[in-house]
Write an enzyme that holds these catalytic residues in place. Structure first.
Site, PDB file in Angstrom:
ATOM      1  N   CYS A   1     -61.535 101.147 -70.746  1.00 57.66           N
ATOM      2  CA  CYS A   1     -61.337 100.061 -69.786  1.00 57.66           C
ATOM      3  C   CYS A   1     -59.904  99.563 -69.770  1.00 57.66           C
ATOM      4  O   CYS A   1     -59.503  98.837 -68.869  1.00 57.66           O
ATOM      5  CB  CYS A   1     -62.244  98.884 -70.099  1.00 57.66           C
ATOM      6  SG  CYS A   1     -63.964  99.230 -69.789  1.00 57.66           S
TER       7      CYS A   1
ATOM      8  N   ASP B   1     -58.568  97.479 -71.992  1.00 56.46           N
ATOM      9  CA  ASP B   1     -58.350  96.395 -72.935  1.00 56.46           C
ATOM     10  C   ASP B   1     -59.593  96.126 -73.770  1.00 56.46           C
ATOM     11  O   ASP B   1     -60.713  96.404 -73.354  1.00 56.46           O
ATOM     12  CB  ASP B   1     -57.816  95.110 -72.282  1.00 56.46           C
ATOM     13  CG  ASP B   1     -58.505  94.762 -70.988  1.00 56.46           C
ATOM     14  OD1 ASP B   1     -59.671  95.175 -70.826  1.00 56.46           O
ATOM     15  OD2 ASP B   1     -57.889  94.073 -70.162  1.00 56.46           O
TER      16      ASP B   1
ATOM     17  N   CYS C   1     -52.802  94.562 -72.371  1.00 57.05           N
ATOM     18  CA  CYS C   1     -51.511  94.162 -71.822  1.00 57.05           C
ATOM     19  C   CYS C   1     -51.084  92.817 -72.388  1.00 57.05           C
ATOM     20  O   CYS C   1     -51.798  92.191 -73.161  1.00 57.05           O
ATOM     21  CB  CYS C   1     -51.613  94.106 -70.307  1.00 57.05           C
ATOM     22  SG  CYS C   1     -52.916  93.026 -69.737  1.00 57.05           S
TER      23      CYS C   1
ATOM     24  N   CYS D   1     -58.552  88.995 -68.351  1.00 60.72           N
ATOM     25  CA  CYS D   1     -58.145  88.854 -69.750  1.00 60.72           C
ATOM     26  C   CYS D   1     -58.736  87.586 -70.351  1.00 60.72           C
ATOM     27  O   CYS D   1     -59.164  87.571 -71.502  1.00 60.72           O
ATOM     28  CB  CYS D   1     -56.623  88.805 -69.871  1.00 60.72           C
ATOM     29  SG  CYS D   1     -55.823  90.319 -69.328  1.00 60.72           S
TER      30      CYS D   1
END
Lengths: 394, 276
Positions: free
Chosen positions: B35, B37, B61, B105
């Protein structure tokens, strides 16, 4: 902070010599090349000169060169013209799976409009599956478009050979040579290429100018319709200063290619590549290292993410690119790396370094020094790295 | 380049509480390398049942690392009951905001926290919560519904930004749209049209489309459309409310209404605005 620019496949610095020849055409010599007076006519003469300079770089005739606004315009003009003149029943178009979006998105768009599209696969090293290409040619194939060299990996396709085969079958052949021109010796007259796209800002000319090469005798239908500029093949008043700049840039590029200056750049690239592979475990090169642009390397650092790497490099003034998902705003890694079957562990952490003739050994040494701690730091943060290290111990 | 706040940059370059916790009271793992992350979140409780310490490990990231770092700072000192109420928005807010495309995130942070709490409470691992909608990223209908409700998301693009669903092959876009519509109580008319409408059916369908589909959309801008007459394929309407005085109404609205009506009723319809 000093900028270390290793992102030359994205864009290049305008060469000082190029800027010098351009400047007067913003101020003193602002005539329109189409005008009847010599104030404009003198400008037309300079454009003519630029046309000769660009033609020489790729082994073409000056009247086979038309100036456009960018590589994407050249690509779109070529593909649309080919389809328009191909005639009824020619409904099939082919390209590789690793083309630049200027071709890829255009093809996807054409697919929605009813064209049958075949994307030719590449192998794990990014090399074109030539047999697949030949196998899927058919009676209704209107055109084949293949990039000369890949922007992400630098892998070079055998355009000379393939274009001849395609031409023999009477099928139109276009190549997006944006990354290849100026980095490789190119003699278009020895190929079967009908149209070729190139872009100014990839070879030390400014952004906003490109070229479409159209082989003499090739049927063409213009994309930009307007005045008689470019012999009616591309309407619109010329981007004079940039065209003159591109002429100069082409002349300089030819000198560099002829003097084999790219051997020096390849040596620097190789130093960067081997040193990083040596110093960073679980790293590897993406793509064929034998048939590759002399300035490009794509290195995968496993178990870390590309955007994070780039931002840490940015802290040291080092500029590069990544094939990771996060940099593009999309959620999947680059279509090029996916087409090559690069595993996810590596694709997300792929960094492209692309050098230019302005790259120095000091810069490369600086990057070699700074990269390993960056990767190490991010791996320490990564939950997968510990698992990997533990597995390696066993 | 992303526009990250200074706080995001700071938490990325100087992450707080990074590392493995060997004696954690709760551990939550989310995401995967495929994926792009992944986050492992750890916490330790003090004698009063408050989170004494929290650490993380993140692959991803800059904003994924910063969100994880922020999460560990936010939860310190909270009881588990309090920690359960931490939302993805709290994480984004703590960082001074995240680019919209990076909101997933912060969602990842919230999910890891929930998993870690469930792990501590010995709650059985939920197998899959709901039906998988997005196969590319393994996102379920319940997850999408939750994120749409909590963050008042309106478009498929928003959903992709928050939970990645729909960001791969895009086959699930219709299903995501249905979930968004359901949350917002929008009822879409069935797409299949009868082959030939008589005038009565046509008028009825136009009225229905206006009422259920077009006017609810227009009302966001505090305007609505009144149907005056239907003459063959000519649909005569009058814009009311703010729409009437809005200079955009001429082109944008007419174009929108016409294309929706052509889609929902008949492709031959022409919308005409009547000036009274």
């Amino acid at each position: 902070m000093k900028v270390i620019y290793l992102d030359n496949n994205a864009t290049t610095k305008v060469a000082p010599e190029v800027l010098d020849v351009m400047l007067p055409y913003f101020s003193e010599y602002y005539g329109n090349p189409s005008s009847m007076h010599s104030f404009g006519g003198d400008v037309a003469a300079k454009i003519k000169e630029a046309r000769v300079q660009v033609a020489k770089l790729i082994g073409a005739e000056p009247d086979e060169i038309i100036f456009t606004s960018c590589g994407t315009e050249s690509d779109s003009s070529a593909i649309r013209a080919a389809l328009e003149v191909a005639g009824p029943g020619k409904n099939h178009i082919m390209a590789s799976r690793v083309e630049h979006p200027a071709i890829k998105s255009l093809y996807e768009n054409l697919a929605k409009k009813g064209y049958r599209v075949t994307f030719v696969p590449v192998d794990g090293a990014g090399r074109l599956d030539v047999d697949y290409l030949y196998q899927y040619l058919s009676d209704d194939t209107a055109l084949v478009s293949l990039m000369w060299a890949n922007n992400e990996t630098g892998v070079i396709f055998p355009i000379e050979e393939v274009s001849q085969r395609i031409k023999e079958k009477g099928i139109f052949f276009h190549t997006d040579a944006v990354q290849a021109v100026g980095k490789l010796p190119i003699d278009i007259s020895r190929t079967g290429v009908d149209m070729l796209s190139l872009s100014g800002h990839k070879l030390h000319a400014p952004k906003g100018v490109g070229v479409l090469y159209i082989r003499k005798g090739t049927k063409f239908s213009p994309f930009m319709i307007g005045g008689h500029q470019e012999h009616g093949r591309r309407g619109g008043t010329e981007n004079v200063a940039s065209i003159i700049g591109l002429g100069k840039a082409a002349e300089l590029a030819k000198q560099h290619v002829d003097a084999n200056d790219y051997a020096r750049i390849a040596k620097l690239r190789d130093k960067l590549e081997t040193s990083l592979l040596e110093r960073v475990t679980n790293s590897m090169v993406n793509g064929d290292t034998e048939h590759r642009l002399p300035n490009t390397t794509s290195i995968a650092f496993e178990y870390v993410e590309g955007e994070a790497i780039l931002l840490m490099m940015n802290e040291h003034g080092i500029c590069a690119s990544s094939g990771s998902a996060c940099t593009s705003g999309s959620l999947e890694p680059s279509h090029v790396l996916r087409a090559m079957g690069v595993p996810f562990t590596a694709a997300h952490g792929s960094i492209r370094f692309s050098l230019s003739r302005y790259s120095t050994e000091e810069e490369i040494d600086f990057v070699i020094e700074k990269m390993p701690p960056i990767i190490e730091r991010l791996r320490e943060l990564s939950p997968f790295w510990k698992q990997e290290a533990e597995q390696a111990k066993r | 380049m992303w526009e990250y706040t200074d706080k995001v940059k700071d938490h990325f370059l100087n992450p707080r509480n990074a590392g493995v916790m060997d004696d954690a009271d709760g551990v939550g793992e989310v995401g995967s390398i495929a994926c792009g992350d992944a986050l492992t979140f750890y916490f330790k409780l003090d004698e009063n049942g408050k989170i004494k310490d929290a650490t993380f490990q993140t692959f991803g990231c800059a904003s994924a690392i910063a969100s994880s770092s922020a999460l560990t700072e936010i939860v310190k000192g909270l009881t588990l009951e309090e920690a359960k109420n931490v939302t993805n928005d709290d994480i984004a807010e703590y960082l001074g905001g995240l680019p919209k495309e990076k909101m997933h995130c912060s969602v990842m942070g919230r999910e890891a926290l929930e998993k870690a709490i469930a792990c501590h409470l010995n709650e059985p691992e939920k197998e899959v919560d709901g039906q998988i909608v997005c196969e590319c990223f393994g996102v379920t209908d319940n997850e999408i519904e939750r994120v749409v409700t909590e963050n008042k998301l309106e478009t498929i693009e928003d959903v992709t930004s928050y939970v990645k669903a729909g960001g791969g092959c895009e086959k699930c876009h219709d299903s995501i749209q249905e979930i968004i519509d359901k949350v917002h109580g929008i009822e879409r008319l069935p797409r299949k049209l009868p082959l030939k409408l008589n005038t009565l059916q046509k008028i009825k369908l136009i009225e229905e489309s206006l009422e259920k589909e077009i006017n609810p959309t227009l009302k966001k801008d505090a305007g609505y459309l009144e149907l005056l007459d239907v003459d063959g394929n000519r649909v005569l309407v009058k814009f009311r409310g703010t729409c009437a005085s809005c200079s955009k109404s001429d082109f944008t609205l007419k174009h929108y209404v016409e294309s929706r009506l052509r889609e929902l009723v008949s492709p031959d319809l022409v919308v005409e605005e009547v000036q009274l």
